[in-house]
Design an enzyme around this catalytic site. Sequence first.
Site, mmCIF file in Angstrom:
data_model
loop_
_atom_site.group_PDB
_atom_site.id
_atom_site.type_symbol
_atom_site.label_atom_id
_atom_site.label_comp_id
_atom_site.label_asym_id
_atom_site.label_seq_id
_atom_site.Cartn_x
_atom_site.Cartn_y
_atom_site.Cartn_z
ATOM 1 N N LYS A 81 6.377 -2.058 2.045
ATOM 2 C CA LYS A 81 5.188 -1.447 2.667
ATOM 3 C C LYS A 81 3.986 -2.371 2.490
ATOM 4 O O LYS A 81 3.135 -2.168 1.623
ATOM 5 C CB LYS A 81 4.933 -0.058 2.058
ATOM 6 C CG LYS A 81 4.013 0.809 2.908
ATOM 7 C CD LYS A 81 4.130 2.260 2.520
ATOM 8 C CE LYS A 81 3.103 3.152 3.207
ATOM 9 N NZ LYS A 81 3.198 3.199 4.655
ATOM 10 N N LEU A 94 10.701 1.284 7.429
ATOM 11 C CA LEU A 94 10.182 1.729 6.145
ATOM 12 C C LEU A 94 10.985 2.947 5.683
ATOM 13 O O LEU A 94 11.282 3.829 6.490
ATOM 14 C CB LEU A 94 8.700 2.106 6.264
ATOM 15 C CG LEU A 94 8.089 2.454 4.918
ATOM 16 C CD1 LEU A 94 7.834 1.204 4.089
ATOM 17 C CD2 LEU A 94 6.807 3.246 5.069
ATOM 18 N N GLU A 126 11.210 2.498 14.596
ATOM 19 C CA GLU A 126 10.373 3.604 14.115
ATOM 20 C C GLU A 126 9.089 3.662 14.926
ATOM 21 O O GLU A 126 8.886 2.863 15.842
ATOM 22 C CB GLU A 126 10.084 3.448 12.610
ATOM 23 C CG GLU A 126 9.485 2.106 12.244
ATOM 24 C CD GLU A 126 9.417 1.848 10.744
ATOM 25 O OE1 GLU A 126 9.381 2.798 9.954
ATOM 26 O OE2 GLU A 126 9.377 0.657 10.378
ATOM 27 N N TYR A 157 0.831 -1.207 0.000
ATOM 28 C CA TYR A 157 0.000 0.000 0.000
ATOM 29 C C TYR A 157 0.857 1.246 0.000
ATOM 30 O O TYR A 157 2.072 1.185 0.231
ATOM 31 C CB TYR A 157 -0.977 -0.011 1.183
ATOM 32 C CG TYR A 157 -0.374 0.357 2.530
ATOM 33 C CD1 TYR A 157 0.460 -0.512 3.212
ATOM 34 C CD2 TYR A 157 -0.656 1.592 3.124
ATOM 35 C CE1 TYR A 157 0.994 -0.166 4.457
ATOM 36 C CE2 TYR A 157 -0.130 1.939 4.363
ATOM 37 C CZ TYR A 157 0.694 1.059 5.024
ATOM 38 O OH TYR A 157 1.220 1.397 6.248
HETATM 39 N N1 PDD Z 1 2.608 5.129 7.248
HETATM 40 N N2 PDD Z 1 7.208 3.913 8.994
HETATM 41 C C1 PDD Z 1 6.078 3.197 8.963
HETATM 42 C C2 PDD Z 1 6.025 1.904 9.674
HETATM 43 C C3 PDD Z 1 4.956 3.692 8.273
HETATM 44 O O1 PDD Z 1 3.820 2.971 8.240
HETATM 45 C C4 PDD Z 1 5.035 4.958 7.625
HETATM 46 C C5 PDD Z 1 3.888 5.540 6.858
HETATM 47 C C6 PDD Z 1 6.250 5.665 7.692
HETATM 48 C C7 PDD Z 1 6.444 6.997 7.015
HETATM 49 O O2 PDD Z 1 6.503 6.863 5.623
HETATM 50 P P1 PDD Z 1 6.038 8.055 4.653
HETATM 51 O O3 PDD Z 1 6.822 9.243 5.039
HETATM 52 O O4 PDD Z 1 6.389 7.568 3.306
HETATM 53 O O5 PDD Z 1 4.562 8.260 4.876
HETATM 54 C C8 PDD Z 1 7.313 5.100 8.369
HETATM 55 C C9 PDD Z 1 1.437 5.595 6.555
HETATM 56 C C10 PDD Z 1 1.263 7.076 6.612
HETATM 57 C C11 PDD Z 1 0.226 4.823 7.065
HETATM 58 O O6 PDD Z 1 0.384 3.624 7.252
HETATM 59 O O7 PDD Z 1 -0.858 5.393 7.227
#
Ligand code: PDD
Length: 296
Positions: A160, A216, A192, A44
């Site tokens: 992801k 991620l 994280e 996703y």
């Molecule tokens: N989540 N780490 C994890 C585990 C994440 O699920 C996300 C993003 C990030 C940040 O990635 P980015 O900057 O590309 O959004 C880091 C999204 C926002 C979610 O699951 O809703």
Amino acid sequence: MRPRPHYGDRDMGRIVYLNGDYLPEEEAKVSVFDRGFLFADAVYEVTSVLDGKIIAFDGHVKRLQRSCDELGIDYQVNEDELMEVHRQLVAKNDLKEGMIYLQLTRGNPGDRDFVYPPADTPVTLVLFTQTANLLDNPKIKTGMKVISVEDQRWSRRDIKTVQLLYPSMAKMAAKAAGVDDAWMIEDGHVTEGSSNNAYIVKDGKIITRHLGNEILHGITRAAVLAYAKSAQMEVEERAFTIEEAKAADEAFITSASTFVMPVVEIDGVTLGDGTPGESALRLRELYLEESRKQAV
Ligand code: PDD
């Protein structure tokens, strides 16, 4: 176009995208045999929308392709087509501020089987919008509080995938503890946040975990680090311990849904004077300014 009804926290009456069609949300249906449903065999992306424009689209579609490639999902991203779907959803749902969620599964083999279906099995592609107050998030003023929890996710967190049960459990543990989020710990080091990348600031230096399979590779992270460097802020990409985090001057998180968000408390320990840190607020401003310029 008439404004779309929005009841409380939930969007209603959305037009969503499913495998080439734009449908009212109640008509969009996926098979019970879909591998996304049975095996969490799906990837996703969450892309933010500000002023009706899409932020960092390029980074999100590139990561989507990488996630598919790492899992051997036979899908070639067509950036123009996907952009058109994003634009259509923004227009059809009159979305000014919020997110676009994209999920792509290995499709529906018509049965339950651990073996992957033939590579020519069509993928399932779903996109929908979600309204959110990204700019006026009240946590910007107070900062977020976090607790630490053991990182019990699988070891390919760089992909992801929709296997989000553990992050969801971590979020619930945070809520039960009366705080906002959880930072996950592996071998004493912070990986994280439940759905965001984690940072600390010590003596003016921004410290965040280096890239690898353990986290991620955040699209917001990449942009924020680049903006930090061009603003002559010192950045160090390395693992840091939870003790180091508690002794930091400030902390923050980044993600597509929070941009840059200050963290003011970790496991009950107040950072600095307990108010959002200077670096976090500066980076948030920089990020918003630059992202809006580049939004499409
Ligand atoms: N989540 N780490 C994890 C585990 C994440 O699920 C996300 C993003 C990030 C940040 O990635 P980015 O900057 O590309 O959004 C880091 C999204 C926002 C979610 O699951 O809703």
